[in-house]
Scaffold this active site. Structure first.
Site, PDB file in Angstrom:
ATOM      1  N   LEU A  71       0.486  -0.866   0.160  1.00 36.84           N
ATOM      2  CA  LEU A  71      -0.306  -0.480  -0.273  1.00 36.84           C
ATOM      3  C   LEU A  71       0.793   0.840  -0.455  1.00 36.84           C
ATOM      4  CD1 LEU A  71      -2.737  -1.131   2.672  1.00 36.84           C
ATOM      5  CD2 LEU A  71      -2.332  -2.078  -0.105  1.00 36.84           C
ATOM      6  N   GLY A  73       1.036   3.890  -2.571  1.00 35.14           N
ATOM      7  CA  GLY A  73       0.600   4.072  -3.744  1.00 35.14           C
ATOM      8  C   GLY A  73       2.280   5.013  -4.275  1.00 35.14           C
ATOM      9  N   THR A 172      -6.224   6.800  -8.515  1.00 36.00           N
ATOM     10  CA  THR A 172      -5.254   5.678  -9.417  1.00 36.00           C
ATOM     11  C   THR A 172      -3.679   6.233  -9.559  1.00 36.00           C
ATOM     12  OG1 THR A 172      -6.370   6.333 -11.405  1.00 36.00           O
ATOM     13  CG2 THR A 172      -7.243   3.895 -10.212  1.00 36.00           C
ATOM     14  N   SER A 174      -0.259   8.595 -11.074  1.00 31.98           N
ATOM     15  CA  SER A 174       0.275   8.800 -11.815  1.00 31.98           C
ATOM     16  C   SER A 174       1.066   7.792 -12.224  1.00 31.98           C
ATOM     17  CB  SER A 174       0.275  10.486 -12.029  1.00 31.98           C
ATOM     18  OG  SER A 174       1.211  10.546 -10.868  1.00 31.98           O
ATOM     19  N   GLU A 232      17.589  21.287 -19.601  1.00 30.20           N
ATOM     20  CA  GLU A 232      15.965  22.183 -19.269  1.00 30.20           C
ATOM     21  C   GLU A 232      15.878  22.264 -20.383  1.00 30.20           C
ATOM     22  OE1 GLU A 232      13.619  22.169 -17.132  1.00 30.20           O
ATOM     23  OE2 GLU A 232      13.196  22.691 -18.817  1.00 30.20           O
ATOM     24  N   ASP A 341      -3.674  12.830  -8.376  1.00 25.77           N
ATOM     25  CA  ASP A 341      -2.986  13.433  -9.455  1.00 25.77           C
ATOM     26  C   ASP A 341      -3.452  12.549 -11.198  1.00 25.77           C
ATOM     27  OD1 ASP A 341      -0.889  14.087  -7.795  1.00 25.77           O
ATOM     28  OD2 ASP A 341       0.653  12.054  -9.019  1.00 25.77           O
ATOM     29  N   HIS A 473      14.457  34.631  18.351  1.00 20.61           N
ATOM     30  CA  HIS A 473      15.918  35.243  17.348  1.00 20.61           C
ATOM     31  C   HIS A 473      16.633  33.525  18.550  1.00 20.61           C
ATOM     32  CE1 HIS A 473      19.422  37.021  16.435  1.00 20.61           C
ATOM     33  NE2 HIS A 473      19.552  37.085  17.893  1.00 20.61           N
TER      34      HIS A 473
HETATM   35  P1  FAD Z   1      -0.496   7.006  -6.052  1.00 25.26           P
HETATM   36  O1  FAD Z   1       0.303   7.553  -5.361  1.00 25.26           O
HETATM   37  O2  FAD Z   1       0.165   7.877  -7.419  1.00 25.26           O
HETATM   38  O3  FAD Z   1      -1.416   6.055  -5.852  1.00 25.26           O
HETATM   39  C1  FAD Z   1      -1.786   5.496  -6.918  1.00 25.26           C
HETATM   40  C2  FAD Z   1      -2.241   4.100  -6.109  1.00 25.26           C
HETATM   41  O4  FAD Z   1      -3.169   3.211  -7.204  1.00 25.26           O
HETATM   42  C3  FAD Z   1      -1.021   3.244  -6.778  1.00 25.26           C
HETATM   43  O5  FAD Z   1      -0.177   2.622  -5.470  1.00 25.26           O
HETATM   44  C4  FAD Z   1      -1.286   1.991  -7.878  1.00 25.26           C
HETATM   45  O6  FAD Z   1      -0.454   1.151  -8.223  1.00 25.26           O
HETATM   46  C5  FAD Z   1      -3.118   2.359  -7.226  1.00 25.26           C
HETATM   47  N1  FAD Z   1      -3.826   1.941  -7.889  1.00 25.26           N
HETATM   48  C6  FAD Z   1      -3.496   2.490  -9.936  1.00 25.26           C
HETATM   49  N2  FAD Z   1      -4.307   2.112 -10.725  1.00 25.26           N
HETATM   50  C7  FAD Z   1      -5.423   1.280  -9.877  1.00 25.26           C
HETATM   51  C8  FAD Z   1      -6.494   0.513 -10.388  1.00 25.26           C
HETATM   52  N3  FAD Z   1      -7.531  -0.147 -11.348  1.00 25.26           N
HETATM   53  N4  FAD Z   1      -6.165  -0.962  -9.246  1.00 25.26           N
HETATM   54  C9  FAD Z   1      -5.947  -0.814  -7.915  1.00 25.26           C
HETATM   55  N5  FAD Z   1      -5.126  -0.122  -7.881  1.00 25.26           N
HETATM   56  C10 FAD Z   1      -4.800   1.153  -9.017  1.00 25.26           C
HETATM   57  N6  FAD Z   1       4.775  14.885  -3.765  1.00 25.26           N
HETATM   58  C11 FAD Z   1       5.338  15.331  -2.927  1.00 25.26           C
HETATM   59  O7  FAD Z   1       3.449  15.938  -2.108  1.00 25.26           O
HETATM   60  N7  FAD Z   1       6.195  15.852  -1.416  1.00 25.26           N
HETATM   61  C12 FAD Z   1       7.273  14.824  -2.886  1.00 25.26           C
HETATM   62  O8  FAD Z   1       8.132  15.022  -2.051  1.00 25.26           O
HETATM   63  C13 FAD Z   1       7.480  14.077  -3.466  1.00 25.26           C
HETATM   64  N8  FAD Z   1       8.409  13.395  -4.285  1.00 25.26           N
HETATM   65  C14 FAD Z   1       7.757  12.862  -4.981  1.00 25.26           C
HETATM   66  C15 FAD Z   1       9.272  11.979  -5.412  1.00 25.26           C
HETATM   67  C16 FAD Z   1       9.324  11.425  -6.715  1.00 25.26           C
HETATM   68  C17 FAD Z   1      10.500  10.815  -7.030  1.00 25.26           C
HETATM   69  C18 FAD Z   1       7.685  10.818  -7.431  1.00 25.26           C
HETATM   70  C19 FAD Z   1       7.670   9.446  -8.430  1.00 25.26           C
HETATM   71  C20 FAD Z   1       6.407  12.070  -6.720  1.00 25.26           C
HETATM   72  C21 FAD Z   1       6.865  12.520  -5.380  1.00 25.26           C
HETATM   73  N9  FAD Z   1       5.744  13.317  -4.731  1.00 25.26           N
HETATM   74  C22 FAD Z   1       6.442  13.896  -3.913  1.00 25.26           C
HETATM   75  C23 FAD Z   1       4.118  13.258  -5.272  1.00 25.26           C
HETATM   76  C24 FAD Z   1       3.858  12.499  -5.416  1.00 25.26           C
HETATM   77  O9  FAD Z   1       3.948  11.049  -5.112  1.00 25.26           O
HETATM   78  C25 FAD Z   1       2.040  12.181  -6.102  1.00 25.26           C
HETATM   79  O10 FAD Z   1       1.582  13.314  -6.132  1.00 25.26           O
HETATM   80  C26 FAD Z   1       1.118  11.218  -5.114  1.00 25.26           C
HETATM   81  O11 FAD Z   1       2.205   9.767  -4.335  1.00 25.26           O
HETATM   82  C27 FAD Z   1       0.116  11.632  -5.662  1.00 25.26           C
HETATM   83  O12 FAD Z   1      -1.127  10.806  -4.959  1.00 25.26           O
HETATM   84  P2  FAD Z   1      -2.406   9.688  -5.484  1.00 25.26           P
HETATM   85  O13 FAD Z   1      -2.591   8.666  -4.116  1.00 25.26           O
HETATM   86  O14 FAD Z   1      -2.906  10.516  -6.359  1.00 25.26           O
HETATM   87  O15 FAD Z   1      -2.026   8.623  -6.528  1.00 25.26           O
HETATM   88  P1  NAD Z   2       8.315  18.635 -13.121  1.00 27.24           P
HETATM   89  O1  NAD Z   2       6.996  19.281 -14.445  1.00 27.24           O
HETATM   90  O2  NAD Z   2       8.118  19.190 -12.043  1.00 27.24           O
HETATM   91  O3  NAD Z   2       9.407  18.422 -14.315  1.00 27.24           O
HETATM   92  C1  NAD Z   2       9.443  18.739 -15.951  1.00 27.24           C
HETATM   93  C2  NAD Z   2      11.015  19.492 -16.269  1.00 27.24           C
HETATM   94  O4  NAD Z   2      11.477  18.751 -17.468  1.00 27.24           O
HETATM   95  C3  NAD Z   2      10.223  20.638 -16.634  1.00 27.24           C
HETATM   96  O5  NAD Z   2      11.385  21.865 -16.093  1.00 27.24           O
HETATM   97  C4  NAD Z   2      10.406  20.897 -17.821  1.00 27.24           C
HETATM   98  O6  NAD Z   2      10.755  21.930 -18.333  1.00 27.24           O
HETATM   99  C5  NAD Z   2      11.003  19.895 -18.568  1.00 27.24           C
HETATM  100  N1  NAD Z   2      10.940  19.097 -19.506  1.00 27.24           N
HETATM  101  C6  NAD Z   2      10.207  18.551 -20.028  1.00 27.24           C
HETATM  102  N2  NAD Z   2      10.231  17.848 -21.618  1.00 27.24           N
HETATM  103  C7  NAD Z   2      11.562  18.124 -21.955  1.00 27.24           C
HETATM  104  C8  NAD Z   2      12.906  17.950 -22.771  1.00 27.24           C
HETATM  105  N3  NAD Z   2      11.860  17.588 -23.817  1.00 27.24           N
HETATM  106  N4  NAD Z   2      14.298  18.269 -22.056  1.00 27.24           N
HETATM  107  C9  NAD Z   2      14.660  18.602 -21.470  1.00 27.24           C
HETATM  108  N5  NAD Z   2      13.225  19.338 -20.525  1.00 27.24           N
HETATM  109  C10 NAD Z   2      12.338  18.768 -20.518  1.00 27.24           C
HETATM  110  O7  NAD Z   2       8.021  16.887 -13.002  1.00 27.24           O
HETATM  111  P2  NAD Z   2       8.827  16.203 -12.790  1.00 27.24           P
HETATM  112  O8  NAD Z   2      10.375  16.300 -12.292  1.00 27.24           O
HETATM  113  O9  NAD Z   2       9.253  14.519 -13.895  1.00 27.24           O
HETATM  114  O10 NAD Z   2       8.487  15.521 -11.487  1.00 27.24           O
HETATM  115  C11 NAD Z   2       6.902  14.824 -11.610  1.00 27.24           C
HETATM  116  C12 NAD Z   2       5.806  15.311 -10.628  1.00 27.24           C
HETATM  117  O11 NAD Z   2       5.971  14.892  -9.964  1.00 27.24           O
HETATM  118  C13 NAD Z   2       5.708  16.946 -10.664  1.00 27.24           C
HETATM  119  O12 NAD Z   2       4.322  17.348 -10.871  1.00 27.24           O
HETATM  120  C14 NAD Z   2       5.739  17.179  -8.888  1.00 27.24           C
HETATM  121  O13 NAD Z   2       5.365  17.721  -8.583  1.00 27.24           O
HETATM  122  C15 NAD Z   2       5.832  15.955  -8.142  1.00 27.24           C
HETATM  123  N6  NAD Z   2       7.267  15.161  -7.297  1.00 27.24           N
HETATM  124  C16 NAD Z   2       7.025  16.434  -6.628  1.00 27.24           C
HETATM  125  C17 NAD Z   2       7.893  16.490  -5.540  1.00 27.24           C
HETATM  126  C18 NAD Z   2       8.213  17.012  -4.175  1.00 27.24           C
HETATM  127  O14 NAD Z   2       6.854  17.855  -4.118  1.00 27.24           O
HETATM  128  N7  NAD Z   2       9.156  17.554  -3.424  1.00 27.24           N
HETATM  129  C19 NAD Z   2       8.958  15.472  -5.594  1.00 27.24           C
HETATM  130  C20 NAD Z   2       9.082  15.285  -6.811  1.00 27.24           C
HETATM  131  C21 NAD Z   2       8.207  15.172  -7.803  1.00 27.24           C
END
Ligand code: FAD
Ligand code: NAD
Length: 495
Positions: A71, A73, A172, A174, A232, A341, A473
């Site tokens: 569990l 995600g 579900t 992203s 970028e 997402d 402070h």
């Molecule tokens: P998810 O967390 O994607 O969960 C969806 C779940 O649904 C999954 O477990 C999947 O297996 C399940 N599922 C899908 N389809 C089905 C189905 N048909 N039946 C059963 N199960 C299904 N966000 C932050 O706020 N802070 C961070 O520091 C941060 N760091 C990140 C770092 C990375 C490397 C990545 C990739 C993302 C990060 N994010 C961060 C983004 C964050 O992970 C997502 O915004 C968040 O997990 C979205 O939550 P969700 O519940 O919408 O979906």
């Molecule tokens: P992002 O949208 O943050 O960044 C993607 C970057 O790739 C952008 O700057 C974009 O201009 C660039 N890009 C796109 N196409 C390109 C190309 N062809 N060549 C070069 N650059 C290109 O996406 P991410 O970093 O993949 O993260 C995905 C999602 O996960 C985000 O929406 C983010 O909110 C979430 N996330 C959040 C956290 C956090 O909250 N700390 C951490 C990790 C991920």
């Protein structure tokens, strides 16, 4: 509510509810009946599992469907938690290597045990995921393992079983977006998931995308000694945030050794067994070749609805593959909600959580509230980046008459104490009313400090309100007060 069969045979459903029966479908007088729930949540990320807990608190009999083995995600398994674990470990290593001597701490013969670092990350993930199992049990939420698919507006199939839900919540999430010429192969062309579990420290890495993932994971590896190039497409890193932030963070990342290549268009990525070659055109159209051990593709994520059976209920996706919802997070089928997402808005764990709670409270007849403008965004680099509200670019585009005030951390005694003088805080206010419209920070502990701005803006505080609140402070938070003084009328005291 809860556990009532369509034919009213309560005994059967009480038996199922107590786990005395193993199948969901029961033949009763020739009629197939299904296990009933008030709510079926599909997806157990931060959106889905938090929604399930809130539903249980409100007395709804709830099931949570998850296709993955664990569990939590993306966030708990391959996102927020593991990336932050590695960011913390790598920051400790980097500080020991580059700052401890200045503090008078001799750590000669400092060694990096990279496999141990990755193993600790996994332990943190496993413990966090186990915590969700515990919470499901504590709240009497039925966890159904398998892919959930909509059969009709009130029926969800999970494998061979069918379940009935008065309400259904889609959470579900992203999956990674890729580029047509840079398909991750899991070996040399990788996504964040593989980058969180490498077995050997790479010598070099090319990151495509200077967004959140690219800069967080790029920082992890740069701190450990990997040569990191970030390519970028736009003219700034973090291009969707206030432009001051990307500029300010860029300076710190360059000091860390990360090479930033802005306005570069990648056109090909080719992996061999041992390395990868990335070819991009720079802003003048000159072709550049980058060779590295790995290429991390971090160009965004896209909503995931595969196998969900939305067509069975007539829900169609928007142009970006997301599920359209109204202000109450209902899809075009009113008893089916969607959050996180998979719907429009920031792809953030806390945004998914807020929406999960909102959706469930709405289902229960409450009148919840959510302000999407006040969802903070944080980037866990060092220094950290955090923001809430409008960017300066947005205010300009909207024609708002605003004032800006900022305060640099190099003028903060607290920051000097811990050698954290990079960064600044910028506060944007309405020029007529002094109401805070946006707060943008690069600095130590910005991830935690931003919530002072969230509270202030939730209550529609003015910069003067915040500037007149006593701040202890020496703290990093004093910089908020100073930036508020600057915004409210050029009254900062320490610059
Ligand atoms: P998810 O967390 O994607 O969960 C969806 C779940 O649904 C999954 O477990 C999947 O297996 C399940 N599922 C899908 N389809 C089905 C189905 N048909 N039946 C059963 N199960 C299904 N966000 C932050 O706020 N802070 C961070 O520091 C941060 N760091 C990140 C770092 C990375 C490397 C990545 C990739 C993302 C990060 N994010 C961060 C983004 C964050 O992970 C997502 O915004 C968040 O997990 C979205 O939550 P969700 O519940 O919408 O979906
Ligand atoms: P992002 O949208 O943050 O960044 C993607 C970057 O790739 C952008 O700057 C974009 O201009 C660039 N890009 C796109 N196409 C390109 C190309 N062809 N060549 C070069 N650059 C290109 O996406 P991410 O970093 O993949 O993260 C995905 C999602 O996960 C985000 O929406 C983010 O909110 C979430 N996330 C959040 C956290 C956090 O909250 N700390 C951490 C990790 C991920």
């Amino acid at each position: 509510m809860g556990g009532v069969a369509r034919n009213g045979d309560l005994k059967i459903f009480r038996a199922i509810g107590k786990g005395k029966a193993s199948r969901a479908d029961y033949l009763c007088g020739g009629i197939t009946i299904m296990k009933n729930y008030d709510l079926i949540v599909i997806g157990s990320g931060p959106g889905g599992y938090v929604a399930a807990i809130r539903a249980a608190q409100l007395g709804l009999k709830t099931a949570l469907v998850e296709k993955n083995a664990s569990l939590g995600g993306t966030c708990l398994n391959v996102g927020c938690i593991p990336s932050k674990a590695l960011l913390d470990s790598s920051e400790n290593f980097h500080k020991a290597q580059h700052q401890f001597a200045e503090h008078g701490i001799d750590v000669a013969n400092l060694q990096l045990d990279f496999p141990r670092m990755i193993a600790r990350k996994q332990e943190v993930v496993d413990q966090t995921v186990a915590g969700i199992d515990y919470l499901m049990g504590k709240n009497n939420i039925d966890v159904l393992k398998g892919t959930g698919a909509l059969v009709d507006a009130n029926t969800v199939s999970v494998g061979d079983e069918k379940y009935r839900g008065d309400k259904i919540l889609i959470a579900t999430g992203s999956v990674v977006s890729d580029l047509p010429f840079a398909k991750p192969d899991g070996k040399r062309i990788i996504t964040s998931t593989e980058a969180l579990s490498l077995t050997k420290l790479p010598k070099s890495m090319v990151v495509i995308g200077g967004g959140v993932i690219g800069l967080e994971l790029g920082s992890v590896y740069a701190r450990l000694g990997t040569e990191v190039h970030v390519i970028e497409y736009q003219d700034s890193i973090l291009p969707t945030m206030d432009r001051t932030l990307g500029k300010e963070l860029g300076r710190s990342l360059k000091k860390l050794g990360i090479k930033l290549h802005l306005r570069h268009a990648v056109k090909s990525v080719a992996g061999t067994g041992r390395s990868v070659t990335v070819i991009a055109d720079d802003k003048k159209g000159v072709e550049k070749t980058f060779k590295a051990d790995y290429c991390l593709v971090a160009v965004g994520r896209k909503a995931f609805t595969g196998g969900l059976g939305l067509e069975s209920v007539g829900v169609t996706l928007d142009e970006r593959g997301r599920i359209p919802v109204n202000a109450d997070l209902q899809t075009s089928v009113p008893n089916i909600y969607a959050i996180g997402d998979v719907v429009a808005g920031a792809m953030l764990a806390h945004k998914a959580e807020e929406e999960g709670v909102y959706a469930v409270e709405h289902m229960a007849g409450q009148k919840p509230h959510i302000d999407h403008n006040l969802i903070p965004g944080v980037v866990y680099t060092w220094p950290e980046v955090a923001a809430v509200g409008k960017t300066e670019e947005e205010l300009k585009a909207e024609g708002v008459n605003y004032r800006a005030g900022s305060f640099p951390f190099k003028a903060s005694g607290r920051a000097r104490v811990s050698m954290d003088t990079d960064g600044l805080i910028k506060i944007l206010v309405d020029a007529e009313t002094d109401e805070m419209l946006g707060v943008h920070m690069v600095g130590a502990r910005a991830a935690d400090m931003i919530h002072e701005a969230v509270v202030a803006m939730t209550y529609r505080a003015t910069a003067e309100d915040v500037s007149r609140m006593c701040h202890a402070h020496p703290t990093f938070s004093e910089a908020i007060k100073e930036a508020a003084l600057a915004a409210t009328g050029d009254r900062a005291l320490h610059i």
